[in-house]
Design a protein around this motif. Structure first.
Motif, mmCIF file in Angstrom:
data_model
loop_
_atom_site.group_PDB
_atom_site.id
_atom_site.type_symbol
_atom_site.label_atom_id
_atom_site.label_comp_id
_atom_site.label_asym_id
_atom_site.label_seq_id
_atom_site.Cartn_x
_atom_site.Cartn_y
_atom_site.Cartn_z
ATOM 1 N N UNK A 172 1.314 -1.073 -0.011
ATOM 2 C CA UNK A 172 -0.232 0.069 -0.251
ATOM 3 C C UNK A 172 0.544 1.205 0.180
ATOM 4 N N UNK A 173 1.987 1.650 0.934
ATOM 5 C CA UNK A 173 2.782 2.510 0.610
ATOM 6 C C UNK A 173 3.922 2.463 0.026
ATOM 7 N N UNK A 174 4.524 1.444 -0.483
ATOM 8 C CA UNK A 174 5.754 2.032 -1.470
ATOM 9 C C UNK A 174 4.787 2.279 -2.914
ATOM 10 N N UNK A 175 5.846 3.179 -3.494
ATOM 11 C CA UNK A 175 4.820 3.579 -4.876
ATOM 12 C C UNK A 175 5.535 2.073 -5.933
ATOM 13 N N UNK A 176 5.821 1.763 -5.553
ATOM 14 C CA UNK A 176 6.611 0.438 -6.591
ATOM 15 C C UNK A 176 6.311 -0.502 -5.202
ATOM 16 N N UNK A 177 6.139 -1.150 -5.188
ATOM 17 C CA UNK A 177 6.473 -2.786 -4.388
ATOM 18 C C UNK A 177 7.417 -3.725 -5.114
ATOM 19 N N UNK A 178 8.108 -3.792 -3.505
ATOM 20 C CA UNK A 178 9.516 -3.865 -4.160
ATOM 21 C C UNK A 178 9.788 -5.687 -4.687
ATOM 22 N N UNK A 179 8.486 -6.181 -4.208
ATOM 23 C CA UNK A 179 7.919 -7.341 -4.829
ATOM 24 C C UNK A 179 8.729 -8.515 -3.482
ATOM 25 N N UNK A 180 7.848 -9.849 -3.868
ATOM 26 C CA UNK A 180 8.559 -10.798 -2.452
ATOM 27 C C UNK A 180 8.615 -12.214 -3.094
ATOM 28 N N UNK A 181 9.522 -12.819 -2.318
ATOM 29 C CA UNK A 181 10.290 -14.392 -2.804
ATOM 30 C C UNK A 181 9.942 -14.721 -1.577
ATOM 31 N N UNK A 182 9.628 -16.054 -1.485
ATOM 32 C CA UNK A 182 8.878 -16.856 -0.385
ATOM 33 C C UNK A 182 8.471 -17.961 -0.550
ATOM 34 N N UNK A 183 8.618 -18.656 0.885
ATOM 35 C CA UNK A 183 7.682 -20.105 0.564
ATOM 36 C C UNK A 183 6.983 -20.684 -0.523
ATOM 37 N N UNK A 184 5.667 -19.259 0.209
ATOM 38 C CA UNK A 184 4.418 -20.322 -0.335
ATOM 39 C C UNK A 184 3.539 -18.840 -1.714
ATOM 40 N N UNK A 185 3.944 -18.061 -1.422
ATOM 41 C CA UNK A 185 4.048 -16.767 -2.893
ATOM 42 C C UNK A 185 4.956 -16.202 -3.285
ATOM 43 N N UNK A 186 5.241 -15.512 -4.283
ATOM 44 C CA UNK A 186 6.278 -14.458 -4.918
ATOM 45 C C UNK A 186 5.454 -13.171 -5.820
ATOM 46 N N UNK A 187 6.012 -12.593 -6.097
ATOM 47 C CA UNK A 187 5.508 -11.207 -6.935
ATOM 48 C C UNK A 187 7.185 -10.958 -7.363
ATOM 49 N N UNK A 188 6.849 -10.406 -8.332
ATOM 50 C CA UNK A 188 8.436 -9.476 -8.581
ATOM 51 C C UNK A 188 7.733 -7.923 -8.640
ATOM 52 N N UNK A 189 8.469 -6.674 -9.208
ATOM 53 C CA UNK A 189 8.511 -6.232 -8.128
ATOM 54 C C UNK A 189 6.903 -5.230 -9.350
ATOM 55 N N UNK A 190 5.905 -4.607 -8.244
ATOM 56 C CA UNK A 190 5.230 -3.894 -9.384
ATOM 57 C C UNK A 190 4.218 -3.486 -8.446
ATOM 58 N N UNK A 191 3.570 -2.144 -9.358
ATOM 59 C CA UNK A 191 2.451 -1.308 -8.719
ATOM 60 C C UNK A 191 1.646 -1.942 -8.255
ATOM 61 N N UNK A 192 0.899 -1.639 -6.995
ATOM 62 C CA UNK A 192 -0.479 -1.893 -6.734
ATOM 63 C C UNK A 192 -1.266 -1.062 -6.489
ATOM 64 N N UNK A 193 -2.003 -1.566 -7.125
ATOM 65 C CA UNK A 193 -3.252 -0.651 -7.491
ATOM 66 C C UNK A 193 -4.696 -1.018 -7.079
ATOM 67 N N UNK A 194 -5.608 -0.085 -6.433
ATOM 68 C CA UNK A 194 -4.873 1.521 -6.161
ATOM 69 C C UNK A 194 -4.523 1.514 -4.793
ATOM 70 N N UNK A 195 -4.081 2.878 -4.253
ATOM 71 C CA UNK A 195 -3.613 2.904 -3.026
ATOM 72 C C UNK A 195 -4.222 2.908 -2.326
ATOM 73 N N UNK A 196 -3.908 2.624 -0.662
ATOM 74 C CA UNK A 196 -5.142 3.277 -0.113
ATOM 75 C C UNK A 196 -5.633 5.387 -0.313
ATOM 76 N N UNK A 197 -7.315 5.019 0.605
ATOM 77 C CA UNK A 197 -7.599 6.597 0.403
ATOM 78 C C UNK A 197 -6.927 7.266 1.306
#
Length: 375
Positions: free
Chosen positions: A151-176
């Motif tokens: 929510x707070x990072x302009x571009x989410x740095x991404x995540x590499x975990x045991x159960x799920x992963x995601x490359x860097x992406x902009x998660x939209x929308x940001x909260x109000x």
């Protein structure tokens, strides 16, 4: 202490057998209860997310349900009770997007409650083959602290975990606004209360015992939250507890309504599906049911502080016991076995006679939860 409502889409077979539209009517009635609670001064409405739990809860797509209520209400805070963020159930990014979208649609009234599912029947539907239901704790722990970053990072740095992963992406929308919705955890055991406190999360206490047995559990949370290392932007120092509530013009009428509500069946279903909860002595194994509640049993439940039931003055006294125990919010699970008219009357009477005498924040401001860290 503040007040809330908890809805779950209860559709007992007894109702469905005589009305082919029972499921539809139950869901629509529950939207009406939330709308009435908004008018009656309640601060919160919590909507469950359950899957496969026939009769007990048909409210699966609670994001859709809450989206409708965001438009249909004006002041009440709308909460996910819960959104399940386990990757095999809902991808975490999709959960983050839903939270932010509901935050906008409600104009800052959304509250993000998370949890791990209701028991083996629900969990094994998404994760067949696991033998230890505590496996969900590992997935939740890996995931929960990622939401504020999305929510707070302009571009989410991404995540590499045991159960799920995601490359860097902009998660939209940001909260109000400048922060994010308050974060809560559905806690079923005393150790979960302390864990939530350490993470700076509020607690959704859906499996609550009588007041005297809960006082030390609430205190364990309050001790832990003092030294919280919040995973989010701020500490949500808040304990919600739940209780069945029936309020009527007289004590006699309230007890009569309770007797007619089929509460024994709902309670039996609870332990049918929530098989990870400790099973109290005397609770039979499904399909055996708890005995039907008589006036004597209802009076005993009231005396043992296991149910809120009576006329407005009695209900006020019973609610004050939870305030004395340290609860920040008392949320009512309404017995859907009773008529919509009696249910709405309970909400109206509590709004008129109880909430104004206890709720210290009648304007329902969001600043208590939405201030940025250090503000």
């Amino acid at each position: 202490m503040e007040f809330g409502l908890f809805v779950q889409g209860y559709v007992p077979a007894k109702r469905a057998q005589v009305d082919p539209e029972a499921e539809h009517k139950a869901l629509i009635e529950e939207t009406e209860y939330v709308i009435q609670a908004d008018k009656s001064g309640f601060k919160y409405a919590w909507a469950s997310e359950h899957h496969f739990l026939e009769e007990y809860s048909h409210l699966s797509a609670n994001d859709v349900f809450l989206g409708y209520l965001a438009h249909a209400t004006d002041r009440i805070h709308l909460g996910s009770g819960i959104f399940n963020p386990l990757a095999p159930v809902n991808h975490p990014v999709k959960v983050a997007e839903k939270v932010a979208m509901l935050d906008h649609l409600s104009e800052g009234r959304f509250e993000f409650g998370s949890g791990r599912g209701a028991g083996s029947h629900e969990i094994l539907g998404f994760m067949p083959g696991i033998t230890d239901m505590n496996h969900t704790k590992e997935i939740w722990e890996e995931t929960i602290s990622e939401f504020p970053k999305m929510w707070l990072q302009d571009e989410y740095v991404g995540f590499q975990g045991k159960h799920w992963s995601l490359p860097p992406r902009k998660i939209l929308p940001k909260p109000y606004g400048t922060s994010h919705p308050a974060m809560w955890y559905a806690a079923g055991s005393p150790s979960s209360y302390a864990m939530a406190g350490k993470k700076g999360l509020g607690v959704l206490g859906f499996s609550v015992q009588k007041v005297s047995d809960m006082e030390w559990v609430v205190e364990s949370y309050k001790s832990a939250v003092k030294d919280a290392e919040p995973i989010g932007d701020f500490v949500n120092d808040n304990v919600m507890v739940t209780s069945t509530a029936i309020c009527a013009e007289t004590h006699k009428k309230a007890v009569e309504i309770a007797v007619s509500g089929g509460l024994n069946y709902l309670q039996s279903l609870l332990f049918r599906y929530h098989d990870t909860f400790p099973r109290p002595e005397g609770i039979p194994e499904w399909p055996e049911l708890l005995p039907e509640y008589s006036e004597e049993i209802i009076e005993l439940l009231i005396a043992e502080e296991l149910m809120i039931c009576g006329d407005p003055d009695e209900v006020l006294t019973q609610c004050k016991r939870w305030e004395q125990a340290g609860a920040d919010q008392l949320s009512f699970g309404l017995p859907i076995g009773i008529s919509p008219e009696d249910t709405k009357n309970t909400i109206k009477l509590i709004g008129e006679h109880v909430i104004p005498k206890i709720d210290t924040d009648p304007v329902h401001r969001t600043s208590r939860f939405r201030q940025a860290a250090g503000a």
